[in-house]
Design a protein around this motif. Structure first.
Motif, PDB file in Angstrom:
ATOM      1  N   ASN A  97      37.601  44.230  29.346  1.00 57.30           N
ATOM      2  CA  ASN A  97      36.553  44.592  30.307  1.00 57.30           C
ATOM      3  C   ASN A  97      35.713  43.372  30.662  1.00 57.30           C
ATOM      4  N   LEU A  98      35.513  42.500  29.681  1.00 57.43           N
ATOM      5  CA  LEU A  98      34.598  41.367  29.855  1.00 57.43           C
ATOM      6  C   LEU A  98      35.325  40.043  29.913  1.00 57.43           C
ATOM      7  N   ILE A  99      36.550  40.030  29.408  1.00 52.95           N
ATOM      8  CA  ILE A  99      37.318  38.784  29.349  1.00 52.95           C
ATOM      9  C   ILE A  99      38.357  38.802  30.460  1.00 52.95           C
ATOM     10  N   GLY A 100      38.286  37.796  31.341  1.00 51.78           N
ATOM     11  CA  GLY A 100      39.223  37.708  32.455  1.00 51.78           C
ATOM     12  C   GLY A 100      38.988  36.413  33.198  1.00 51.78           C
ATOM     13  N   SER A 101      39.673  36.247  34.328  1.00 60.86           N
ATOM     14  CA  SER A 101      39.583  34.996  35.090  1.00 60.86           C
ATOM     15  C   SER A 101      38.140  34.646  35.429  1.00 60.86           C
ATOM     16  N   GLY A 102      37.800  33.395  35.264  1.00 64.99           N
ATOM     17  CA  GLY A 102      36.498  32.891  35.682  1.00 64.99           C
ATOM     18  C   GLY A 102      35.400  33.005  34.645  1.00 64.99           C
ATOM     19  N   VAL A 103      35.707  33.619  33.494  1.00 63.74           N
ATOM     20  CA  VAL A 103      34.679  33.778  32.462  1.00 63.74           C
ATOM     21  C   VAL A 103      34.524  32.460  31.690  1.00 63.74           C
TER      22      VAL A 103
END
Lengths: 502, 128
Positions: free
Chosen positions: A203-209
């Protein structure tokens, strides 16, 4: 109640954000409840510090005069991939030195660069009208490069199998030294501090983080290679500037009998936006379950010995078949903690913001094995089925005759039921003649411990086994231990020399 | 405690340790032994209070006696405290404290060298 990412960043900027590590979070949630913890905590920091073979960096060296289009590049004698434009290369962590073998590799080049050490670059080219130069040798520091961008295709495994070895010899693996007969267990991962274990649904971890990478600030590119979140083995691809990194969080390693790897310190700050985020960060080592897999089986699908929690693994010993087996971690928990604490200080100091993914990672994905259109040959296909055998009660003289007639150096010894009980070689026969004449029986001179293969094993396994035991032939036995053939090193050598050449 | 005995070739053939055990009645545990063409060495373990007596008797018999100290050479700059060494050491020399920092009980070491191979960061070596 929910919080917005802007709200949290505002608090980080003015220094009022409440930041805790993923290790502190479970107790906070137990004490305040999920809603209470959500009100109280703004950011949870995670951390891991372990061997991440799938790491490396893109380097740009700038142009030389006269210019060269570097076709092959070596950095401290470690080859970097140079098939990208004229003066760029990708140095992979596991690439080994051409002069020092597995004691120095790409990971060491990266650590040396980050430590401020000078690196020797050698490159060759065929020369073109626009790039006439054919060779170059020069010394470089990290600061001499235009760009040094770490791009790690697959880091921060959500979960990783623990390993054991049920075979009868010590194995040297990328999971470290595995003692024979389930002498120890090796595992990797920071458990409750692991970034992906605290956000299993991405939910919180993905591209651009943004993330903490090797001591500097990096960014999540997106789904990692081999990522398989649907069965709990998610990974992320990450990137960061090598210039911002520190050898405290980037350490080369060399595994005996395996090769080079890079230990990477990596942490992701997770914004507490809602109850679900809080619940995910309340995970404890007791909740994180992995499998203990037998690496004594040299195949892709290895038998699972049992499942185990990270709490048990970290306790230092795990029960297997009623016996306590000691555990070793390959990743460093004290360093994982240091990452989470360092990241916490950075967020508290207002110098590390949080962000939401600009693109989500597919959580339904499951990695599949390689499609193989050509099956590796099995022992059955290349073994010599016309094997000459001998029984235990026959004389050494008969053995000598059979060895000569069969033009072989190995005679499997069988009992009355045709089962393998030993092996004798021309060496054994010669020795016995010298010692006691030719009156002895086969059973008196045979070796009783016989290394064998089964007909359905891949030939590569046989090659490895011949090398390990320093022998030149392997009897092939079926499941009832009947000898159905023999495989010798010469046949295997012929096969391999035909099969694959670089 | 452990004593490291170096024994020259001419002395090597005599059953020295048995002799000392019989003479003194001290129970000596032989933990490792190695013999090559010119000399041999033996690592023995014995009760601390018997050290002087055993040492002097062995010296009289022509053995070079050294107390085994700082057997494990540890490079704290290379070590990342992963714990690879913990489970492979037959003597349980390595452990973690409550904060996952490495604790080394080197007095237990029998110089097997297994940890030297197992350390991914080349942070361990054995005193020769």
């Amino acid at each position: 109640m929910t919080k917005s990412i802007e709200e949290i960043n505002l608090k980080i900027r003015d220094g009022s954000a409440v930041v805790v590590t993923a290790e502190e979070m479970p107790d906070i949630v137990s004490e305040l409840g999920e809603e209470g913890a959500l009100r109280e905590v703004d950011v949870v920091t995670t951390g891991t510090f372990g061997a991440m073979c799938s790491s490396g960096a893109f380097l740009n060296f700038g142009h030389a005069d006269p210019p060269i289009r570097m076709e092959r590049i070596w950095l401290n004698n470690v080859e970097a991939y140079a098939g990208i434009a004229a003066v760029d290369a990708y140095i992979g962590a596991t690439q080994e030195s051409t002069t020092e073998g597995s004691t120095y590799g790409g990971a060491h080049v990266l650590e040396d660069l980050v430590s401020g050490k000078q690196i020797e670059l050698r490159a060759i080219s065929k020369g073109t009208d626009c790039y006439p130069r054919r060779t170059i040798t020069t010394e470089l520091l990290l600061e001499d490069l235009n760009q040094a961008v770490m791009v790690n295709p697959r880091n921060a495994y959500q979960c990783y199998n623990a390993v054991i070895n049920r075979s009868d010899r010590t194995l040297n693996t990328y999971m470290g030294m595995l003692l024979s007969n389930q002498g120890n267990i090796s595992y990797s991962g920071a458990g409750l501090l692991s970034p992906l274990a605290n956000d299993p649904h991405f939910n919180l971890i993905g591209s651009g983080v943004p993330l903490f990478l090797g001591g500097g600030e990096g960014v999540i590119v997106g789904e990692g290679t081999q990522s398989s979140p649907s069965n709990g083995f998610g990974t992320v691809m990450v990137s960061g500037d090598l210039n911002s990194m520190s050898p405290d969080y980037l350490r080369a390693a060399s595994f005996t009998g395996y090769g080079v790897s890079l230990y990477v310190g990596l942490g992701i700050p997770l914004p507490m936006l809602n109850v679900e985020a809080v619940r995910n960060c309340a995970v404890r080592d007791e909740d994180l379950i992995t499998s203990i897999v037998d690496y004594g089986t040299p195949r892709r699908d290895r038998p699972v010995v049992r499942t185990v929690s990270y709490a048990e693994l970290k306790s230092g010993q795990v029960e297997i078949d009623g016996e306590m087996v000691r555990t070793s971690s390959m990743s460093s928990y004290s360093r994982a903690r240091k990452v989470a604490h360092e990241l916490k200080s950075l967020v508290e100091a207002g110098s590390f913001m949080v962000a939401l993914p600009t693109r989500r990672i597919d959580t339904g994905k499951r990695s599949h094995p390689m499609r193989e259109t050509r099956q590796t040959p099995r022992i059955r296909e290349i073994m010599n089925a016309g094997v000459t055998t001998i029984t235990e009660d026959e004389s050494v003289k008969t053995a000598a005759r059979k060895l000569l007639r069969g033009e072989t150096n190995h005679l499997p010894v069988i009992d009355a039921e045709g089962k393998l009980v030993g092996i004798i070689t021309t060496y054994d026969v010669s020795k016995s003649v010298l010692l006691k004449g030719e009156s002895m029986k086969v059973s008196e001179i045979m070796s009783k411990k016989v290394v064998v293969v089964s007909p359905d094993e891949p030939v590569d396994v046989a090659a490895q086994r011949l090398e390990q035991y320093n022998i030149s032939a392997l009897p092939v036995v079926d499941s009832d231990h009947h000898v159905i053939g023999i495989l010798n090193a010469v046949d295997l050598g012929k096969l391999f020399s035909k099969r694959w050449q670089p | 405690m452990k004593l490291f005995l170096t024994i020259q070739r001419d002395v090597l053939k005599r059953p020295l340790i048995s002799q000392v055990v019989l003479e003194t009645g001290v129970l000596i545990n032989v933990e490792r032994a190695h013999i090559d063409a010119n000399e041999g060495w033996v690592l023995i373990d014995l009760p601390e209070k018997e050290e002087t007596r055993i040492s002097s008797r062995l010296t009289e018999l022509g053995v070079e006696v050294k107390k085994l100290e700082n057997a494990v050479l540890y490079d704290e700059h290379e070590c990342v405290e992963c714990g690879a060494c913990l489970s492979i050491c037959p003597q349980e020399v390595f452990s973690f404290d409550a904060d996952y920092h490495l604790v080394i009980k080197e007095e237990r070491c029998v110089l097997c060298g297994q940890c030297v191979c197992a350390c991914p960061h080349q942070a361990l070596s054995i005193r020769q």
